[in-house]
Design an enzyme around this catalytic site. Structure first.
Site, PDB file in Angstrom:
ATOM      1  N   SER A 254       0.831  -1.215   0.000  1.00  0.00           N
ATOM      2  CA  SER A 254       0.000   0.000   0.000  1.00  0.00           C
ATOM      3  C   SER A 254       0.862   1.261   0.000  1.00  0.00           C
ATOM      4  CB  SER A 254      -0.896   0.018   1.235  1.00  0.00           C
ATOM      5  OG  SER A 254      -1.684  -1.143   1.314  1.00  0.00           O
TER       6      SER A 254
HETATM    7  N1  SAH Z   1      -0.900  -5.064   4.206  1.00  0.00           N
HETATM    8  C1  SAH Z   1      -0.241  -5.269   2.928  1.00  0.00           C
HETATM    9  C2  SAH Z   1      -1.114  -4.823   1.776  1.00  0.00           C
HETATM   10  C3  SAH Z   1      -1.198  -5.906   0.784  1.00  0.00           C
HETATM   11  S1  SAH Z   1      -2.408  -5.785  -0.475  1.00  0.00           S
HETATM   12  C4  SAH Z   1       1.151  -4.638   2.915  1.00  0.00           C
HETATM   13  O1  SAH Z   1       1.527  -3.964   3.872  1.00  0.00           O
HETATM   14  O2  SAH Z   1       1.899  -4.854   1.957  1.00  0.00           O
HETATM   15  C5  SAH Z   1      -3.681  -6.858   0.146  1.00  0.00           C
HETATM   16  C6  SAH Z   1      -3.312  -8.292   0.451  1.00  0.00           C
HETATM   17  O3  SAH Z   1      -4.513  -8.932   0.897  1.00  0.00           O
HETATM   18  C7  SAH Z   1      -2.831  -9.128  -0.732  1.00  0.00           C
HETATM   19  O4  SAH Z   1      -1.606  -9.731  -0.400  1.00  0.00           O
HETATM   20  C8  SAH Z   1      -3.926 -10.180  -0.922  1.00  0.00           C
HETATM   21  O5  SAH Z   1      -3.446 -11.442  -1.379  1.00  0.00           O
HETATM   22  C9  SAH Z   1      -4.495 -10.273   0.475  1.00  0.00           C
HETATM   23  N2  SAH Z   1      -5.858 -10.794   0.573  1.00  0.00           N
HETATM   24  C10 SAH Z   1      -6.925 -10.574  -0.239  1.00  0.00           C
HETATM   25  N3  SAH Z   1      -8.014 -11.241   0.192  1.00  0.00           N
HETATM   26  C11 SAH Z   1      -7.635 -11.898   1.337  1.00  0.00           C
HETATM   27  C12 SAH Z   1      -8.293 -12.784   2.250  1.00  0.00           C
HETATM   28  N4  SAH Z   1      -9.576 -13.148   2.096  1.00  0.00           N
HETATM   29  N5  SAH Z   1      -7.593 -13.270   3.289  1.00  0.00           N
HETATM   30  C13 SAH Z   1      -6.280 -12.941   3.475  1.00  0.00           C
HETATM   31  N6  SAH Z   1      -5.597 -12.134   2.640  1.00  0.00           N
HETATM   32  C14 SAH Z   1      -6.269 -11.623   1.578  1.00  0.00           C
END
Ligand code: SAH
Length: 218
Positions: free
Chosen positions: A67
């Site tokens: 993000s």
């Molecule tokens: N917090 C992260 C942001 C990653 S983007 C950071 O600091 O980099 C969002 C993430 O959510 C992705 O890796 C995606 O695979 C994950 N995601 C999406 N749906 C999800 C679910 N149902 N359970 C767990 N992770 C999920």
């Protein structure tokens, strides 16, 4: 390949990034301090190293992104983290947000649905220095019932609705911050679980996240 050195150049760029986030309206100095502690360039492929401290999201593989620094600060500020709180994070991704929460002295339980991202984080040496972060491979819609209830829950992917099982895993007076779908984008919401079990809802700004998907992916 990941960068592993935190040079004076990186530290200088990081300070500028924190100033930018402050100018954009983040006022919580404990959050700004936590952001200033985490070398964001460690979380990206070294080809992006020069840009790691720009106000941008970057690819982290498997069609996912780390993000924007401002978004991480914004969600962290809304969570109002206190030391030793138990926090469930949905969407580990690069684990950058998890480290910022750990710098805020929380006990972090972070869950990722994509096996490849989970496995790559297991090999991430810098991440393993944070003893207060526990990583799980699973579906965030299910949460982590055996580790709950949590003081706070943070969803870092675009949620189509408030996941019921996560509300069950939230303590009374617990807080959940999540981007809820609204048209093309999401609006940031803060949900507080009141003593009678009802939910108080506050709405904030619009953001753009990758979707929160159902089920695990191998
Ligand atoms: N917090 C992260 C942001 C990653 S983007 C950071 O600091 O980099 C969002 C993430 O959510 C992705 O890796 C995606 O695979 C994950 N995601 C999406 N749906 C999800 C679910 N149902 N359970 C767990 N992770 C999920």
């Amino acid at each position: 390949m990941r960068a592993i050195e935190d040079t004076y150049l990186h530290k200088g760029l990081r300070k500028k990034m924190v100033d930018t986030i402050r100018e954009k309206g983040i006022t919580d100095e404990t959050v700004l301090n936590a952001i200033s502690m985490v070398p964001r360039h460690f979380f990206l492929d070294s080809v992006f190293e020069k840009h790691a401290y720009e106000e941008k999201a970057f690819p982290i593989g498997e069609d996912q992104t780390i993000s924007h620094p401002y978004t991480v600060a914004y969600q962290s500020q809304l969570l109002q983290v206190k030391p030793f709180e138990k926090i469930l994070e949905v969407g580990t991704g690069s684990a950058y947000q998890a480290c910022v929460l750990a710098e805020l002295k929380a006990k972090v339980f972070t869950i990722e649905r994509q096996k490849k991202l989970f496995d790559s984080n297991k090999e991430f040496k810098f991440l393993s220095t944070f003893k207060s972060i526990k990583q799980f491979y699973g579906d965030g819609y299910e949460g982590l019932p055996t580790y709950g209830p949590f003081d706070k829950i943070l969803i870092t992917a675009a949620a189509p609705y408030i996941p019921e099982k996560l509300i069950q895993q939230l303590k009374i007076n617990g807080v959940m911050v999540l981007p809820l779908n609204e048209g093309e984008n999401q609006r940031m919401h803060r949900i507080t679980k009141l003593s009678d079990g009802s939910l108080q809802e506050e709405k904030f700004d619009e953001f753009s996240f990758v979707p929160m998907l159902l089920g695990k992916k191998n």
